[in-house]
Scaffold this motif. Structure first.
Motif, PDB file in Angstrom:
ATOM      1  N   ARG A   1      -3.208   4.382  -2.713  1.00  0.00           N
ATOM      2  CA  ARG A   1      -4.056   3.503  -2.241  1.00  0.00           C
ATOM      3  C   ARG A   1      -3.704   3.237  -0.723  1.00  0.00           C
ATOM      4  O   ARG A   1      -2.387   3.231  -0.315  1.00  0.00           O
ATOM      5  CB  ARG A   1      -3.461   2.262  -2.941  1.00  0.00           C
ATOM      6  N   VAL A   2      -4.637   3.371   0.017  1.00  0.00           N
ATOM      7  CA  VAL A   2      -4.433   3.318   1.534  1.00  0.00           C
ATOM      8  C   VAL A   2      -5.289   2.022   2.271  1.00  0.00           C
ATOM      9  O   VAL A   2      -6.546   1.693   1.912  1.00  0.00           O
ATOM     10  CB  VAL A   2      -5.372   4.519   2.047  1.00  0.00           C
TER      11      VAL A   2
ATOM     12  N   ALA B   1      -6.772   8.988   6.159  1.00  0.00           N
ATOM     13  CA  ALA B   1      -7.235   7.979   4.803  1.00  0.00           C
ATOM     14  C   ALA B   1      -7.962   8.863   3.870  1.00  0.00           C
ATOM     15  O   ALA B   1      -7.512   8.938   2.675  1.00  0.00           O
ATOM     16  CB  ALA B   1      -7.989   7.189   5.337  1.00  0.00           C
TER      17      ALA B   1
ATOM     18  N   ALA C   1      -6.259   9.340  -0.032  1.00  0.00           N
ATOM     19  CA  ALA C   1      -7.000   9.028  -1.009  1.00  0.00           C
ATOM     20  C   ALA C   1      -7.381  10.013  -1.942  1.00  0.00           C
ATOM     21  O   ALA C   1      -7.316   9.594  -3.234  1.00  0.00           O
ATOM     22  CB  ALA C   1      -8.512   8.401  -0.459  1.00  0.00           C
TER      23      ALA C   1
ATOM     24  N   VAL D   1      -6.604   0.834   6.003  1.00  0.00           N
ATOM     25  CA  VAL D   1      -6.862   1.357   7.224  1.00  0.00           C
ATOM     26  C   VAL D   1      -7.121   0.138   8.254  1.00  0.00           C
ATOM     27  O   VAL D   1      -7.893  -0.696   7.787  1.00  0.00           O
ATOM     28  CB  VAL D   1      -8.121   2.272   7.064  1.00  0.00           C
TER      29      VAL D   1
ATOM     30  N   VAL E   1      -9.532   3.049  -0.855  1.00  0.00           N
ATOM     31  CA  VAL E   1      -9.296   2.622   0.685  1.00  0.00           C
ATOM     32  C   VAL E   1      -9.777   1.566   0.709  1.00  0.00           C
ATOM     33  O   VAL E   1     -10.766   1.195   0.541  1.00  0.00           O
ATOM     34  CB  VAL E   1      -9.789   3.838   1.408  1.00  0.00           C
TER      35      VAL E   1
ATOM     36  N   TRP F   1       0.896  -1.155   0.092  1.00  0.00           N
ATOM     37  CA  TRP F   1      -0.052  -0.023   0.014  1.00  0.00           C
ATOM     38  C   TRP F   1       0.865   1.360   0.088  1.00  0.00           C
ATOM     39  O   TRP F   1       1.982   1.154   0.631  1.00  0.00           O
ATOM     40  CB  TRP F   1      -0.811   0.069   1.223  1.00  0.00           C
TER      41      TRP F   1
ATOM     42  N   LEU G   1     -15.034   8.809   4.128  1.00  0.00           N
ATOM     43  CA  LEU G   1     -14.179   7.277   4.108  1.00  0.00           C
ATOM     44  C   LEU G   1     -15.022   6.267   3.324  1.00  0.00           C
ATOM     45  O   LEU G   1     -14.284   5.811   2.580  1.00  0.00           O
ATOM     46  CB  LEU G   1     -14.096   6.938   5.695  1.00  0.00           C
TER      47      LEU G   1
END
Ligand SMILES: Cc1cc2nc3c(=O)[nH]c(=O)nc-3n(C[C@H](O)[C@H](O)[C@H](O)COP(=O)(O)OP(=O)(O)OC[C@H]3O[C@@H](n4cnc5c(N)ncnc54)[C@H](O)[C@@H]3O)c2cc1C
Length: 471
Positions: free
Chosen positions: A29-30, A20, A24, A32, A156, A5, A147
């Motif tokens: 690319r995240v 996050a 994004a 969590v 994400v 990531w 989110l």
């Protein structure tokens, strides 16, 4: 290694959510990772009071304010003990965070902006406290959908019920995370890791180690300080624990040591709200601060010096009958119904019996009550108290056990101006960043309590890291 990531955010709370979302937005690319089953972190229980200067909301209300004035107030409240670089970064960027919430449709309380929210904090020199109509939930309600849309867009991935358990580290930098969740232990590669795992209000052992005090807290059950430990294992420096000052009062849950009952069931011990009718005594049965002392820092210091940071609010049947409710959620009848021989409410027909039930020195308590009653009759009060409405003389006698409580935890990892975690030697650990309470509340308040200086800096630093600060 399962996957790589651009950024791994540890903790989906106040700091992690904006980190996050903004990462994004920048095309990263995240991943969590969130220990709890729910996202939101402490926002879901926090007062959600935010301080920020130069916001659009202030402008709408004709408040002319600057980050410089905010910075100066915070440094003064902290008696110069806060980290000036972090306070500067936070105050310079606070308005950007509150304006972002504003754009997302945040519902401001009609009572703000204001110089203060409650008597726990010193008033600011300008009306710069902001809060929503529904405490921290007002913030969660506008950020969590952001989110969710980043997740829907594929930028994400969120892993709830999953904890960071270690970091892959080599050549002075972090390259990935070890996480544990419903699918067992996994390793993921990461261009950057943001530690946004909050404080340690659910870890009494770590609390004692870092702050030499007894933890009693309403904090998040998943605030276990894992990331503090993991950062320290890599050589990260922890600081600020010695600045701990307890909040004055709070009732420990008899069924869950170290946790408080819900705050609605706490006694009203704020003299500006309810002048005191009782005396507060320590284990020796002695008063240790005037019950009329309204400065939270002064009484926090007095309480910190007491054995176990525990004290008892002592009164009698006449006070219970005549005074405004000490425990409004229970009322006088609720206090009588709960009174017994164990915490939180003890009662006995004699002061000696009360002292025995509470574990207070009986001679000390008898001397204190005799001295207080003399002051009610006109003798000078030993602590200069002036509100002395009734003597403590009519059985049964009552004692409500109270504790010094902790909201944000003081100790945190040291970081540089790019929020990179620093070693004891002051070297940044490559690829490892931190934001939020993991930086320690002392970094923003010293031993004091600068209002709104946890929530706003947490969100702000998350936002800045997501936007590319330090990378
Ligand atoms: C009752 C209460 C009221 C408060 N009121 C205010 C206020 O009005 N104003 C103010 O400024 N401050 C207030 N504070 C403090 C403030 O709310 C917090 O300091 C702040 O919200 C913390 O944000 P954070 O992002 O650092 O942590 P959190 O929001 O707690 O998020 C951290 C997340 O990390 C997760 N996590 C923990 N360990 C791991 C792990 N190993 N792996 C993965 N995830 C992990 C946790 O489950 C959590 O969801 C209050 C605190 C409390 C307890």
């Amino acid at each position: 290694m399962a996957e790589r990531w651009d950024m791994v955010v540890v903790g989906a709370g106040t700091a992690g959510l904006p980190a996050a979302v903004f990462a994004a937005e920048r095309g990263l690319r995240v991943l969590v990772v969130e220990k709890s089953r729910r996202v939101g972190g402490t926002l879901l229980i926090s007062g959600g009071q935010m301080s920020g200067a130069g916001t659009r909301h202030q402008q709408r209300h004709g408040v002319d304010d600057t980050p410089e004035e905010h910075f100066r107030d915070v440094m003064a409240f902290s008696e110069g003990r806060a980290d000036p670089d972090l306070v500067r970064l936070a105050t310079d960027n606070a308005a950007g965070t509150i304006d972002w919430l504003d754009e997302l449709g945040f519902e401001f309380s009609p009572d703000c902006p204001a110089v203060r929210f409650n008597h726990r904090h010193h008033p600011y020199s300008k009306a710069r406290m902001h809060w929503g109509t529904d405490a921290g939930d007002s913030i969660a309600e506008v950020i969590i959908p952001e989110l969710e849309s980043a997740v829907a867009g594929g930028a994400v991935e969120v892993m709830p019920g999953t904890s960071l358990v270690g970091l892959d580290h080599g050549a002075g930098a972090v390259h990935g995370v070890r996480i544990e969740g419903p699918d067992g232990l996994q390793e993921h590669g990461a261009g950057a890791v943001v530690l946004a795992a909050g404080g340690y209000t659910a870890n009494p052992v770590l609390f004692e180690e870092l702050s030499s005090g007894r933890l009693v807290s309403p904090g998040l059950p998943t605030a276990t300080g894992d990331a503090h430990r993991i950062a320290a294992e890599l050589g990260g420096r922890l600081r600020g624990g010695a600045h701990w000052l307890p909040v004055f009062g709070g009732i420990e849950d008899p069924e869950a040591p170290h946790r408080t009952v819900h705050k609605d069931y706490w006694a009203v011990l704020t003299p500006q709200i309810r002048p005191p009718w009782e005396v507060y005594v320590n284990r020796s049965g002695r008063r240790f601060v005037s019950e009329e002392e309204g400065d939270e820092v002064v009484r926090g210091r007095a309480l910190r010096a007491q054995d176990g940071q525990v004290f008892w609010v002592v009164f009698d049947e006449a006070v219970l009958r005549e005074a405004p409710d000490l425990l409004p959620a229970w009322g006088a009848d609720g206090v009588r119904a709960r009174a017994g021989r164990k915490p939180p409410v003890m009662a006995a027909d004699t002061l000696e019996g009360l002292a025995a039930a509470a574990g207070i020195d009986p001679d000390g308590l008898a001397a204190t009550v005799a001295g207080y009653n003399a002051a009610v009759s006109g003798a000078p009060d030993e602590l200069g108290r002036r509100h002395l409405p009734l003597p403590i003389a009519e059985p049964p006698f009552y004692a409500v056990e109270n504790h010094g409580t902790t909201l944000p935890t003081p100790a945190g990892v040291a970081v540089d101006g790019g929020l990179r975690v620093l070693t004891a030697e002051g070297r940044p650990i490559g690829g490892l960043y931190a934001a939020g309470e993991i930086l320690g509340s002392a970094a923003f308040s010293g031993s004091g309590a600068a209002a709104g200086m946890n929530v706003t800096p947490a969100m702000t630093f998350g936002r800045l890291l997501g936007s590319g600060l330090g990378s």
